[in-house]
Design a protein around this motif. Structure first.
Motif, short mmCIF file in Angstrom:
data_model
loop_
_atom_site.label_atom_id
_atom_site.label_comp_id
_atom_site.label_asym_id
_atom_site.label_seq_id
_atom_site.Cartn_x
_atom_site.Cartn_y
_atom_site.Cartn_z
N LEU A 42 39.74 -20.31 21.17
CA LEU A 42 38.98 -21.24 20.34
C LEU A 42 37.99 -20.50 19.45
CD1 LEU A 42 38.20 -24.13 22.87
CD2 LEU A 42 39.84 -24.13 20.99
N THR A 43 37.34 -19.48 20.02
CA THR A 43 36.37 -18.72 19.22
C THR A 43 37.07 -18.02 18.07
OG1 THR A 43 35.21 -18.34 21.28
CG2 THR A 43 34.46 -17.12 19.39
N ALA A 44 38.21 -17.41 18.36
CA ALA A 44 38.95 -16.71 17.30
C ALA A 44 39.39 -17.71 16.23
CB ALA A 44 40.15 -15.99 17.88
N ALA A 45 39.85 -18.87 16.67
CA ALA A 45 40.29 -19.87 15.70
C ALA A 45 39.12 -20.35 14.85
CB ALA A 45 40.91 -21.06 16.43
N MET A 46 37.96 -20.51 15.48
CA MET A 46 36.78 -20.94 14.71
C MET A 46 36.39 -19.88 13.69
SD MET A 46 34.45 -22.80 17.53
CE MET A 46 33.08 -23.34 16.53
N GLY A 47 36.50 -18.62 14.11
CA GLY A 47 36.21 -17.54 13.17
C GLY A 47 37.15 -17.59 11.99
N ALA A 48 38.45 -17.77 12.28
CA ALA A 48 39.45 -17.83 11.21
C ALA A 48 39.17 -19.01 10.29
CB ALA A 48 40.84 -17.94 11.82
#
Lengths: 63, 789
Positions: free
Chosen positions: B473-479
């Protein structure tokens, strides 16, 4: 090997100091804006002498 | 077309406005930009243009601004907004128009020139400034004016309670993270020494000493950094349920106590480094999530903008400033042109256009005169009004809408996390297995029974499982952030996947939200260019939004122009008398091709021609609607005719028109009975619907209230990010599934080995770390946006 009985406690002490400095920095709000300070190095900070009169149309060499 | 050097807007007429910046003459789009640029250059602040990374905001040309600023000098108001600190005062300001670090530098330099300023701190990411100044030397209005001078708009505000909490939580997170990070480094170093000691010959005393050192270093991490996990676990258990923090807390506490016991009794293994790393890794993902949320809340915090602070009360013919919130029923209030109406009331004198777009979402201003009802938060655009207060601010319509939104927010169903459900079973299985292992080996009389049980706990530590969801989720939010999409809560991504219907608001969301000239009809033998020039010259005298449609056109000097509220304008252009306005304003008969025109022009003899205006569709709207993998529909407050046209252009089958905020909410509730609905909107009137929708998106340029209610904020003004959001949500779900499959697979593989006593604890630690790293690396691949999708 007995030197580690001195060095490791010393290291712990240093880390403790580092933690305290970090806590102080967080408390004084230095991590609140991470965007700003990355680029602040680009700007002149010693404003008092240079800012007083900097003519835009100076004939001298421009940087 | 040339761009304005200051704000990058297109320049209509070359060489009309210029300023010399960085040694060259630069084109400017308006006198506002010119003045700001000149002021920046004159103050020796040209570095701003050299290092800025985003164009500036176009400065506003609001005349009444100075008067508004002067309001802030009144002691009553300052009492609320300003913190007194002996001989200095401190105030928090929200800043409009701040884009990059160059802005912050510019503001600080410019303000420090004023006599009496002690300290200025600009926060770029929060769009805030904190100013400390000496009140006896400098007025607050002068301070605010200095912001306007370089093109920024500053407004005092009080941070809301929950936002201050956010900041406090953020700081405490950072402290916990820093402590865990620093300590982990030390403990890992010692752990390496111990591991090599296994191969070499570390004498027993040194080993014990290193264990004790690790214990001392780990204790603060477990006691302080991990405290949020125990709290959350404790809350969950008290509510008789299990969340992810329960196994996390158990793993931390059992590992730590077992290791501490091993240190005290001088026998067995220690796993302090695993404890530290575990806490550190988890804190990182939690902190990143918190930061994203905090940023979103900061960006949508200036709702105060719509709730006016001050009002001018008429008391026995005398004018007096007071706080808007202290107004009571029956008081008379003066609202000047350009001011925000402070409360709901009835007009008792004067007439004007009122911009109610923030309430109704429709941008066409309403003409109101004596006897009509006006609402707090709307803007008086034209003449001075005297209003009798009918409701105090607390019961004003805008406050009601906000309350409606709060209610909808509170009733929103929480997205149940898949992992939490899994964890409930998983933690039970792990605990029972560990217990059985201990009992079994003990019964068999094995001396290492406890360590086998610990080894089960370590090897099957839910670390990878706990990281599986948050890391993805964190990586997706960053993207998403990189693409200009801001998510308020990371678990919303799971909600995005299930969306079956996408509901759009029309005005400002699918359309640009302001008038454009669509078509020109002229009477036979009359020149269109001439007609345009006449209209533009006259409209230059009007503040009406329709006038903005004519802003870019070439104009000549118009004289003796009169404004007829609700009708149009009349005046002399190049020796000719013209009347321009609505069809009912015309004195002559209107022939058939001109009947569809919204604005007509006539001279003394006949109607010369007319203009068709429209609110054009956003350029990307059609492509975006087509790219969405689910049904689209429109819920709008606009007239049926307009909505139908837009729906037809975008090939949308289902639409609802002329809805009030309440009707929008009802409509949405009905839709929600059948399917999951994503709502996209921008106005204050949309905020209750946004809060109630399964997933809500506020488009860039949306009102702050809408941004506050929405789950997702599109930072850019374009809708193109919308398909990206759906796509990334889908990819993120796949990643989460992969991660969970891997983490569970590893744990299920390791568990029998640990139960059998084959897997020693230190092997378990390596396996656990490896599986965590694999999970994190897999998640991070979301950030790189690989084209394989």
């Amino acid at each position: 090997m007995s030197i580690i009985y001195v060095l490791i406690p010393l290291a712990i002490l240093l880390v403790a100091v580092a933690v305290m400095v970090f806590f102080w920095a967080v408390k004084s709000g230095q991590f609140d804006d991470l965007e700003r300070h990355g680029s602040s190095i680009l700007f002149d900070e010693d404003d008092t002498p240079s800012q007083s009169k900097r003519k835009p149309n100076d004939d001298g060499p421009r940087d | 077309m040339t761009q304005c050097y200051h704000c990058h807007e297109p320049v209509a007429q070359q060489n009309q406005y210029t300023a010399e910046v960085l040694g060259q003459s630069r084109a400017m789009c308006c006198p506002g930009c010119q003045a700001v640029a000149q002021s920046i250059v004159d103050n020796g602040l040209e570095d701003y243009y050299r290092f800025r990374t985003a164009p500036a905001e176009t400065p506003s040309e609001q005349q009444s601004l100075l008067d508004t600023l002067r309001l802030y000098d009144s002691p009553e108001l300052q009492q609320e907004l300003v913190a007194d600190e002996g001989n200095s005062k401190q105030i928090q300001l929200t800043l409009e128009g701040i884009k990059c670090a160059a802005c912050a530098w510019l503001i600080e330099k410019q303000l420090l020139k004023l006599d009496g300023i002690i300290q200025v701190a600009v926060n770029v990411s929060a769009h805030r400034a904190t100013v400390r100044w000496q009140a006896d030397k400098l007025k607050l209005s002068a301070l605010l004016q200095q912001f306007e001078r370089i093109g920024y708009h500053a407004q005092p505000f009080q941070p809301e309670v929950h936002e201050q909490e956010y900041q406090q939580v953020g700081r405490s997170f950072l402290k916990k993270l820093g402590l865990a990070g620093l300590m982990s480094m030390q403990v890992m170093m010692i752990a390496v020494a111990l591991y090599f000691g296994l191969l070499g010959n570390l004498d027993e005393d040194t080993r014990h000493f290193l264990h004790w050192v690790s214990l001392v270093l780990t204790t603060p991490v477990v006691a302080y950094s991990g405290i949020d996990f125990y709290h959350s676990a404790w809350r969950a258990m008290r509510a008789r349920s299990v969340n992810m923090d329960v196994p996390v807390s158990l793993a931390i506490l059992i590992l730590f106590s077992a290791s501490a016991l091993a240190t005290l009794t001088q026998q067995g293994e220690v796993f302090f480094e695993s404890v530290c790393m575990f806490i550190f890794l988890l804190l990182i993902s939690r902190y990143l999530e918190h930061r994203a949320r905090h940023k979103a809340s900061e960006m949508s915090a200036n709702i105060t903008q719509f709730i006016p602070v001050a009002a001018t009360v008429i008391d026995d013919g005398e004018h007096r400033q007071c706080l808007a919130r202290s107004l009571t029923q029956g008081q008379k209030v003066l609202v000047k042109a350009g001011e925000t109406i402070p409360v709901d009331g009835r007009i008792i004198d004067g007439n004007s256009y009122i911009d109610e777009s923030m309430l109704s979402g429709e941008f066409e201003p309403v003409h109101k005169s004596t006897g009509d009802v006006v609402y707090g938060g709307s803007q008086n655009q034209y003449g001075a009004l005297v209003i009798e207060v009918s409701r105090p601010l607390k019961q004003a319509l805008i406050s009601q809408i906000m309350a409606l939104q709060d209610k909808a927010l509170a009733s929103k169903p929480k997205v149940a996390l898949m992992v939490d459900r899994l964890a409930r079973h998983f933690v039970t299985v792990v605990l029972i297995t560990a217990l059985l292992t201990f009992v079994g080996w003990q019964w068999a009389g094995h001396p290492d029974a406890l360590w086998f049980a610990v080894s089960v706990l370590v090897a099957t530590c839910p670390c990878a499982l706990a990281l599986a969801t948050p890391s993805a989720l964190t990586a997706a939010m960053g993207a998403l952030n990189q693409r200009g999409i801001l998510l308020k809560r990371s678990d919303l991504l799971e909600g995005v996947i299930g969306v079956q219907k996408v509901a759009f608001d029309k005005t400002g969301t699918l359309t640009e939200g302001h008038f454009r000239l669509a078509d020109i009809h002229t009477a036979p033998g009359y020149d269109a260019a001439k007609l345009k020039s006449v209209a533009a010259s006259l409209e230059a005298f009007s503040e009406h939004p329709i006038a903005r449609a004519f802003a870019g056109l070439p104009r000549v000097q118009a004289e003796r122009v009169e404004v007829h509220p609700g009708m149009g304008l009349s005046g002399w252009v190049e020796g000719q008398f013209y009347r321009l306005g609505a069809p009912r304003f015309m004195r002559h008969t209107i022939n058939s091709p001109l009947k569809d025109c919204h604005i007509l022009v006539e001279d003394e003899h006949q109607v010369l021609g007319g203009f068709v205006l429209e609110d054009p569709l956003r350029k990307e709207a059609a492509a975006v609607v087509a790219a969405l993998p689910c049904d689209s529909l429109i819920i709008s407050g606009d007239h049926a005719k307009h909505v139908a046209k837009v729906a037809q252009q975008l090939n949308i089958q289902q639409y609802f028109s002329q809805c009030t905020p309440e009707q929008k909410l009802q409509q949405l509730k009905q839709l929600q009975e059948q399917s999951k609905v994503m709502m996209i909107g921008d106005g204050i009137n949309d905020s209750p619907v946004l809060a109630a929708a399964d997933i809500s998106v506020a488009v860039g340029g949306a009102s702050d209230l809408a941004k506050n209610a929405a789950d997702v904020i599109l930072v850019g003004r374009s809708l193109t990010a919308l398909p990206d959001l759906l796509e990334l949500a889908r990819r993120c779900r796949n990643k989460i599934r992969q991660n969970i499959a891997w983490a569970l697979g590893y744990n299920l593989l390791a568990m029998p080995l640990a139960v059998a006593g084959i897997l020693t604890p230190w092997m378990g630690v390596i396996g656990m770390s490896a599986s965590s790293i694999i999970v994190v690396v897999n998640s991070v691949r979301l950030l790189t946006g690989d084209s394989t999708r």
